[in-house]
Design a protein around this motif. Structure first.
Motif, PDB file in Angstrom:
ATOM      1  N   ASP A 189      91.956  54.543  41.462  1.00 24.76           N
ATOM      2  CA  ASP A 189      91.176  54.469  42.840  1.00 24.76           C
ATOM      3  C   ASP A 189      92.576  54.182  43.838  1.00 24.76           C
ATOM      4  N   SER A 190      93.577  53.594  43.420  1.00 22.40           N
ATOM      5  CA  SER A 190      94.643  53.560  44.374  1.00 22.40           C
ATOM      6  C   SER A 190      95.564  54.791  44.392  1.00 22.40           C
ATOM      7  N   THR A 191      95.381  55.540  43.530  1.00 21.95           N
ATOM      8  CA  THR A 191      96.116  56.950  43.811  1.00 21.95           C
ATOM      9  C   THR A 191      95.383  57.799  44.631  1.00 21.95           C
ATOM     10  N   VAL A 192      93.898  57.734  44.544  1.00 25.60           N
ATOM     11  CA  VAL A 192      93.062  58.477  45.345  1.00 25.60           C
ATOM     12  C   VAL A 192      93.249  58.057  46.854  1.00 25.60           C
ATOM     13  N   LYS A 193      93.355  56.783  46.850  1.00 21.10           N
ATOM     14  CA  LYS A 193      93.535  56.073  48.369  1.00 21.10           C
ATOM     15  C   LYS A 193      94.798  56.900  49.074  1.00 21.10           C
ATOM     16  N   VAL A 194      95.807  57.189  48.036  1.00 24.54           N
ATOM     17  CA  VAL A 194      96.990  57.456  48.836  1.00 24.54           C
ATOM     18  C   VAL A 194      96.681  59.070  49.092  1.00 24.54           C
ATOM     19  N   TYR A 195      96.130  59.666  48.215  1.00 24.30           N
ATOM     20  CA  TYR A 195      95.840  61.197  48.564  1.00 24.30           C
ATOM     21  C   TYR A 195      94.755  61.235  49.886  1.00 24.30           C
ATOM     22  N   VAL A 196      94.005  60.467  50.028  1.00 26.72           N
ATOM     23  CA  VAL A 196      93.182  60.330  51.209  1.00 26.72           C
ATOM     24  C   VAL A 196      94.095  60.158  52.709  1.00 26.72           C
ATOM     25  N   LYS A 197      94.941  59.152  52.315  1.00 27.55           N
ATOM     26  CA  LYS A 197      95.720  58.847  53.546  1.00 27.55           C
ATOM     27  C   LYS A 197      96.534  59.849  53.796  1.00 27.55           C
ATOM     28  N   ASN A 198      97.118  60.626  52.753  1.00 25.82           N
ATOM     29  CA  ASN A 198      97.856  61.859  53.285  1.00 25.82           C
ATOM     30  C   ASN A 198      97.424  62.813  53.796  1.00 25.82           C
ATOM     31  N   LEU A 199      95.999  63.143  53.316  1.00 29.73           N
ATOM     32  CA  LEU A 199      95.123  64.137  54.086  1.00 29.73           C
ATOM     33  C   LEU A 199      94.670  63.937  55.565  1.00 29.73           C
ATOM     34  N   LEU A 200      94.410  62.589  55.785  1.00 33.42           N
ATOM     35  CA  LEU A 200      93.990  62.114  57.113  1.00 33.42           C
ATOM     36  C   LEU A 200      95.606  62.401  57.964  1.00 33.42           C
ATOM     37  N   ARG A 201      96.494  62.001  57.347  1.00 32.29           N
ATOM     38  CA  ARG A 201      97.709  62.275  58.286  1.00 32.29           C
ATOM     39  C   ARG A 201      98.073  63.716  58.507  1.00 32.29           C
ATOM     40  N   LYS A 202      98.045  64.399  57.564  1.00 32.61           N
ATOM     41  CA  LYS A 202      98.499  65.919  57.595  1.00 32.61           C
ATOM     42  C   LYS A 202      97.203  66.869  58.497  1.00 32.61           C
ATOM     43  N   LEU A 203      95.983  66.357  58.428  1.00 31.52           N
ATOM     44  CA  LEU A 203      95.137  66.976  59.248  1.00 31.52           C
ATOM     45  C   LEU A 203      94.770  66.333  60.383  1.00 31.52           C
ATOM     46  N   ASN A 204      95.572  65.529  61.026  1.00 30.75           N
ATOM     47  CA  ASN A 204      95.452  64.611  62.085  1.00 30.75           C
ATOM     48  C   ASN A 204      93.933  64.239  62.228  1.00 30.75           C
ATOM     49  N   LEU A 205      93.211  63.354  61.185  1.00 29.73           N
ATOM     50  CA  LEU A 205      92.117  63.133  61.396  1.00 29.73           C
ATOM     51  C   LEU A 205      91.671  61.475  60.831  1.00 29.73           C
ATOM     52  N   ARG A 206      90.709  60.863  61.051  1.00 31.66           N
ATOM     53  CA  ARG A 206      90.558  59.347  61.208  1.00 31.66           C
ATOM     54  C   ARG A 206      89.808  59.019  60.302  1.00 31.66           C
ATOM     55  N   SER A 207      88.929  59.582  59.644  1.00 33.88           N
ATOM     56  CA  SER A 207      87.878  59.049  58.559  1.00 33.88           C
ATOM     57  C   SER A 207      87.684  59.979  57.610  1.00 33.88           C
ATOM     58  N   LEU A 209      84.568  60.852  56.944  1.00 33.53           N
ATOM     59  CA  LEU A 209      83.556  61.709  57.309  1.00 33.53           C
ATOM     60  C   LEU A 209      84.086  62.866  58.085  1.00 33.53           C
ATOM     61  N   GLU A 210      85.180  62.832  58.722  1.00 34.58           N
ATOM     62  CA  GLU A 210      85.902  63.594  59.591  1.00 34.58           C
ATOM     63  C   GLU A 210      86.403  64.808  58.681  1.00 34.58           C
ATOM     64  N   LEU A 211      86.961  64.228  57.256  1.00 35.58           N
ATOM     65  CA  LEU A 211      87.484  65.185  56.500  1.00 35.58           C
ATOM     66  C   LEU A 211      86.446  66.034  55.956  1.00 35.58           C
ATOM     67  N   ALA A 212      85.279  65.420  55.682  1.00 43.90           N
ATOM     68  CA  ALA A 212      84.044  65.980  55.195  1.00 43.90           C
ATOM     69  C   ALA A 212      83.696  67.346  56.018  1.00 43.90           C
ATOM     70  N   ALA A 213      83.707  66.821  57.405  1.00 43.82           N
ATOM     71  CA  ALA A 213      83.309  67.781  58.468  1.00 43.82           C
ATOM     72  C   ALA A 213      84.475  68.955  58.442  1.00 43.82           C
ATOM     73  N   TRP A 214      85.616  68.541  58.248  1.00 41.58           N
ATOM     74  CA  TRP A 214      86.706  69.497  58.331  1.00 41.58           C
ATOM     75  C   TRP A 214      86.485  70.715  57.554  1.00 41.58           C
ATOM     76  N   VAL A 215      86.147  70.239  56.409  1.00 40.58           N
ATOM     77  CA  VAL A 215      85.974  71.307  55.293  1.00 40.58           C
ATOM     78  C   VAL A 215      84.777  72.341  55.718  1.00 40.58           C
ATOM     79  N   HIS A 216      83.855  71.793  56.424  1.00 40.23           N
ATOM     80  CA  HIS A 216      82.731  72.593  56.808  1.00 40.23           C
ATOM     81  C   HIS A 216      83.040  73.532  57.936  1.00 40.23           C
ATOM     82  N   ALA A 217      83.997  73.105  58.883  1.00 40.80           N
ATOM     83  CA  ALA A 217      84.534  73.775  59.736  1.00 40.80           C
ATOM     84  C   ALA A 217      85.795  74.957  59.186  1.00 40.80           C
TER      85      ALA A 217
END
Length: 227
Positions: A189-207, A209-217
């Motif tokens: 789980d902790s490794t997944v949290k690192v990946y999620v944190k990296n995604l939020l930083r690289k895509l300039n998103l905050r949650s 749900l925003e990541l999920a919406a990003w992929v739709h857009a």
């Protein structure tokens, strides 16, 4: 099947009664208490220990957004789903930014409400399909406005992500929780949290749900194709 304790916060007694009956009849939820206002709810949270709070947006006194922020600051382990009549993209985006685990409209089919609430308990996204699309459109619109009408997202944006980050993003888009993603990928789980944190930083998103919406857009390339 475990039964989840739920608290309802809505200033319309008739609507609360209908939701309480829907949840109770499902045998998946137990309504622990109902409240008209934030002032009534907050002193009772430590005593009730709900797993899920269903929260109206527009109420007298402290509104749902302020209450959402307060709940998350005190009890970040409690799931909070906005159950509201407002289909404003401003409200949707703000709720997600404040940590809401779902956003459902009051006129949603009862079976869909139950389905989405059960998904939240599994750590998945608690949005109707139309809410996901609304969020995706809002994010895309905001980025376009920021660039004076020019989309600032390069077509090769997935190249900035590692293979594991792309895979994590695919699972997030499918609504999986960190625990389920970890199981699918064979990692902690902790490794997944690192990946999620990296995604939020690289895509300039905050949650999430925003990541999920990003992929739709901005869809990822089909699996198997190079990113």
């Amino acid at each position: 099947m475990d039964v989840a304790g739920v608290v309802l916060v809505d200033d319309h007694p008739l609507f609360r009664r209908g939701v309480a009956e829907l949840l109770t009849e499902s045998q998946r939820f137990e309504v622990l208490a109902e409240f008209d206002t934030a002032q009534e709810l907050l002193p009772s949270l430590d005593r009730l220990h709900p797993e899920l709070i269903l929260l109206d947006l527009q109420m007298p006194g402290t509104d749902g957004m302020a209450l959402l922020e307060r709940i998350k600051s005190l009890h970040d382990d409690v799931w909070v789903v906005m159950l509201t009549a407002s289909d404003s993209s401003d409200h949707l985006l703000r709720a997600i930014q404040l940590g809401a685990d779902g956003y459902l409209l009051k006129d949603t089919d009862p079976d869909i409400i139950l389905e989405r609430l059960e998904a939240v308990l599994e750590g998945k996204v608690g949005l109707n399909d139309e809410m996901v699309m609304m969020l995706a459109q809002r994010l895309r619109s905001e980025r376009s406005r920021a660039c004076a009408g020019v989309d600032d997202v390069p077509p090769d944006w997935p190249a900035a992500l590692t293979e594991r980050e792309c895979l994590t993003l695919r699972w997030i888009a499918k609504g999986l929780s960190n625990k389920l993603i970890a199981r699918e990928m064979g990692i902690s789980d902790s490794t997944v949290k690192v990946y999620v944190k990296n995604l939020l930083r690289k895509l300039n998103l905050r949650s999430r749900l925003e990541l999920a919406a990003w992929v739709h857009a901005h869809p990822l390339p089909p699996e198997g194709e190079p990113t």
